[in-house]
Scaffold this active site. Structure first.
Site, short mmCIF file in Angstrom:
data_model
loop_
_atom_site.label_atom_id
_atom_site.label_comp_id
_atom_site.label_asym_id
_atom_site.label_seq_id
_atom_site.Cartn_x
_atom_site.Cartn_y
_atom_site.Cartn_z
N ASP A 159 0.85 -1.21 0.00
CA ASP A 159 0.00 0.00 0.00
C ASP A 159 0.88 1.25 0.00
OD1 ASP A 159 -2.51 -1.49 0.35
OD2 ASP A 159 -1.65 -2.00 2.29
N HIS A 204 -4.96 -3.33 6.61
CA HIS A 204 -4.74 -3.55 5.17
C HIS A 204 -6.11 -3.90 4.57
CE1 HIS A 204 -3.18 -4.95 1.39
NE2 HIS A 204 -3.70 -6.14 1.59
P1 NAI Z 1 -2.39 -17.86 -4.12
O1 NAI Z 1 -3.80 -18.32 -3.93
O2 NAI Z 1 -1.81 -17.81 -5.47
O3 NAI Z 1 -1.42 -18.77 -3.22
C1 NAI Z 1 -1.71 -19.13 -1.91
C2 NAI Z 1 -1.06 -20.47 -1.66
O4 NAI Z 1 -1.21 -20.77 -0.27
C3 NAI Z 1 -1.72 -21.61 -2.44
O5 NAI Z 1 -0.72 -22.33 -3.16
C4 NAI Z 1 -2.35 -22.47 -1.34
O6 NAI Z 1 -2.38 -23.84 -1.66
C5 NAI Z 1 -1.41 -22.16 -0.17
N1 NAI Z 1 -1.94 -22.48 1.15
C6 NAI Z 1 -3.23 -22.43 1.59
N2 NAI Z 1 -3.30 -22.84 2.86
C7 NAI Z 1 -2.04 -23.13 3.26
C8 NAI Z 1 -1.49 -23.62 4.46
N3 NAI Z 1 -2.25 -23.89 5.53
N4 NAI Z 1 -0.16 -23.82 4.51
C9 NAI Z 1 0.63 -23.58 3.44
N5 NAI Z 1 0.15 -23.15 2.26
C10 NAI Z 1 -1.17 -22.92 2.17
O7 NAI Z 1 -2.31 -16.45 -3.38
P2 NAI Z 1 -1.24 -15.28 -3.56
O8 NAI Z 1 -1.68 -14.42 -4.68
O9 NAI Z 1 0.11 -15.88 -3.59
O10 NAI Z 1 -1.51 -14.45 -2.23
C11 NAI Z 1 -1.21 -15.00 -0.96
C12 NAI Z 1 -1.91 -14.22 0.13
O11 NAI Z 1 -1.43 -12.89 0.18
C13 NAI Z 1 -3.43 -14.10 -0.03
O12 NAI Z 1 -4.02 -14.29 1.26
C14 NAI Z 1 -3.63 -12.66 -0.47
O13 NAI Z 1 -4.90 -12.17 -0.09
C15 NAI Z 1 -2.52 -11.99 0.29
N6 NAI Z 1 -2.07 -10.69 -0.22
C16 NAI Z 1 -1.75 -9.74 0.69
C17 NAI Z 1 -1.23 -8.53 0.30
C18 NAI Z 1 -0.82 -7.51 1.32
O14 NAI Z 1 -0.48 -6.41 0.91
N7 NAI Z 1 -0.84 -7.79 2.61
C19 NAI Z 1 -1.06 -8.22 -1.12
C20 NAI Z 1 -1.41 -9.29 -2.01
C21 NAI Z 1 -1.90 -10.49 -1.55
#
Ligand code: NAI
Length: 377
Positions: A159, A204
């Site tokens: 952000d 966030h």
């Molecule tokens: P994604 O859906 O591509 O990847 C998430 C991965 O986590 C998947 O491979 C899934 O199988 C795995 N996963 C689910 N439960 C798990 C567990 N208990 N242990 C280990 N792995 C597990 O999501 P992406 O795009 O990589 O985003 C990840 C997270 O980051 C999301 O929650 C998203 O909302 C968040 N996010 C936060 C931001 C921030 O600024 N704080 C910015 C962008 C995304």
């Protein structure tokens, strides 16, 4: 020296895919620090995770990467971890209530906390990215009570960087058109190093408070206030008294503040996927400012999700919130007391903190429910 053990949960996901090369090229922990990566995902993602491991091998990263473990065994992944990057979480599905999402992710963070408490290095440094990031930090802190609270942070740097990117875009177009208008030579383009004093306060979420009131630009060899480059207070979201009473400010429609709050949704609408490259870059910046020997202690104030306990800004204690901090040499950080809150920012921040308190209460209630259900099964 033994390699730094770094665990990435959600290792098969899209942010990890952009983040791994940054770490493997020495751009996060420093070029001289060897890293052993532990990529963790859940069993349904095991094949995708194996594919990522193949690509890491095929990329011939040789400088900073000492080795990679791709696993669905969480104990194996967390054992001895010195840095934990928590991307893994339950995604929001159509029709799912925000509160259900908080409950599902609280369960995941409870497990992550237990793993940190039992298997990771006692001084492990953590960045939580999975949403709801700040509330997830709170849950971690309960289940990893031995870990110093200051070691648990969440990502609000994305952000922060979105705000700086928008400010630079606006400032450069104004400076360029002013120089073209008066026939002077093209001015030097401002970069991120020419901006200071920006901060994201709060959650966030859409209630976050992007604050430019203390921003300065480095123009023609000196720091100047933001309004001398961008005089449009309405766009900046700075408080403006209105003739009939009331004022515009942080909440103004069409302002920078609104654009920062909605940037994630704009990327999602355009890409049909959420931000990943920019998120990975923000994680790299968050970690390198905090932990790399080259940058920690030399970086300007940055926004980080941190504990509010003991903060000097008057923010309610007992939650994690984005606040301005300065990282110090050796992997520590302090609140940046140079920042103060305008009345308008304070009012909006209070609303954001109420949201954080609601999220915390919901997460705790959902965990209690899950524990009661497990006990009666
Ligand atoms: P994604 O859906 O591509 O990847 C998430 C991965 O986590 C998947 O491979 C899934 O199988 C795995 N996963 C689910 N439960 C798990 C567990 N208990 N242990 C280990 N792995 C597990 O999501 P992406 O795009 O990589 O985003 C990840 C997270 O980051 C999301 O929650 C998203 O909302 C968040 N996010 C936060 C931001 C921030 O600024 N704080 C910015 C962008 C995304």
């Amino acid at each position: 020296m033994a390699p730094l053990r770094v665990v990435i949960t959600g290792g098969a996901g899209q942010i990890a895919y952009s983040l791994i090369p940054l770490i493997a090229r020495g751009l996060v922990f420093g070029p001289d620090v060897k890293v052993h990566l532990r990529l963790l995902d859940i069993p349904p993602a095991a094949n995708a995770l194996a594919g990522v491991a193949m690509e890491v091998q095929d990329s011939l990263f040789s400088t900073a990467l000492e080795g990679v473990l791709a696993t669905t065994n969480d104990v194996e992944a967390f054992t001895g971890a010195q840095v934990a990057i928590l991307l893994g979480g339950f995604p929001r599905r159509p029709g799912m209530e925000r509160w259900d999402l908080i409950g599902k992710n609280a369960g995941i963070m409870k497990r992550m906390g237990e793993l940190l408490e039992t298997y990771a290095s006692p001084n492990c440094k953590v960045v939580v990215v999975a949403n709801p990031a700040q509330t997830n930090c709170y849950i971690l802190s309960i289940y990893a009570p031995s870990l110093p609270r200051k070691n648990i942070t969440s990502l609000s740097r994305l952000d922060h960087d979105r705000m700086i990117g928008m400010l630079l875009h606006e400032a450069n177009s104004r400076l360029m058109s002013a120089s073209a208008g008066n026939g002077s030579e093209c001015v030097r383009k401002l970069t991120a190093a020419d901006v200071r004093g920006a901060c994201i306060w709060g959650n966030h979420s859409n209630s976050q408070v992007p604050d430019v009131s203390a921003v300065e630009f480095f123009v023609d060899g000196r720091w100047v206030p933001i309004e001398s480059v961008i005089p449009d207070r309405t766009w900046l979201g700075l408080s403006n008294s209105l003739p009939g009473g009331g004022n515009l400010g942080v909440g103004t429609e069409g302002s920078l503040v609104e654009a920062v709050r909605k940037r994630g949704a704009a990327v999602l609408a355009a890409r049909k996927l959420s931000s990943a490259m920019s998120a990975a870059n923000a994680i790299a910046e968050h970690l390198s400012d905090w932990l790399s020997p080259e940058k920690s202690g030399h970086s300007p104030a940055v926004s980080m999700g941190v504990t509010t306990d003991g903060n000097p800004f008057g923010v309610s204690e007992g939650v994690f919130s984005s606040l301005p901090v300065r990282c110090t040499l050796g992997g520590d950080w302090n609140y940046d007391e140079g920042f103060s809150l305008t009345d308008d920012v304070r009012r909006h921040l209070e609303a954001s903190v109420v949201e954080l308190e609601d999220e915390k209460a919901t997460a705790l209630k959902m965990l209690e429910k899950a524990e009661a259900a497990a006990g009666s099964a």
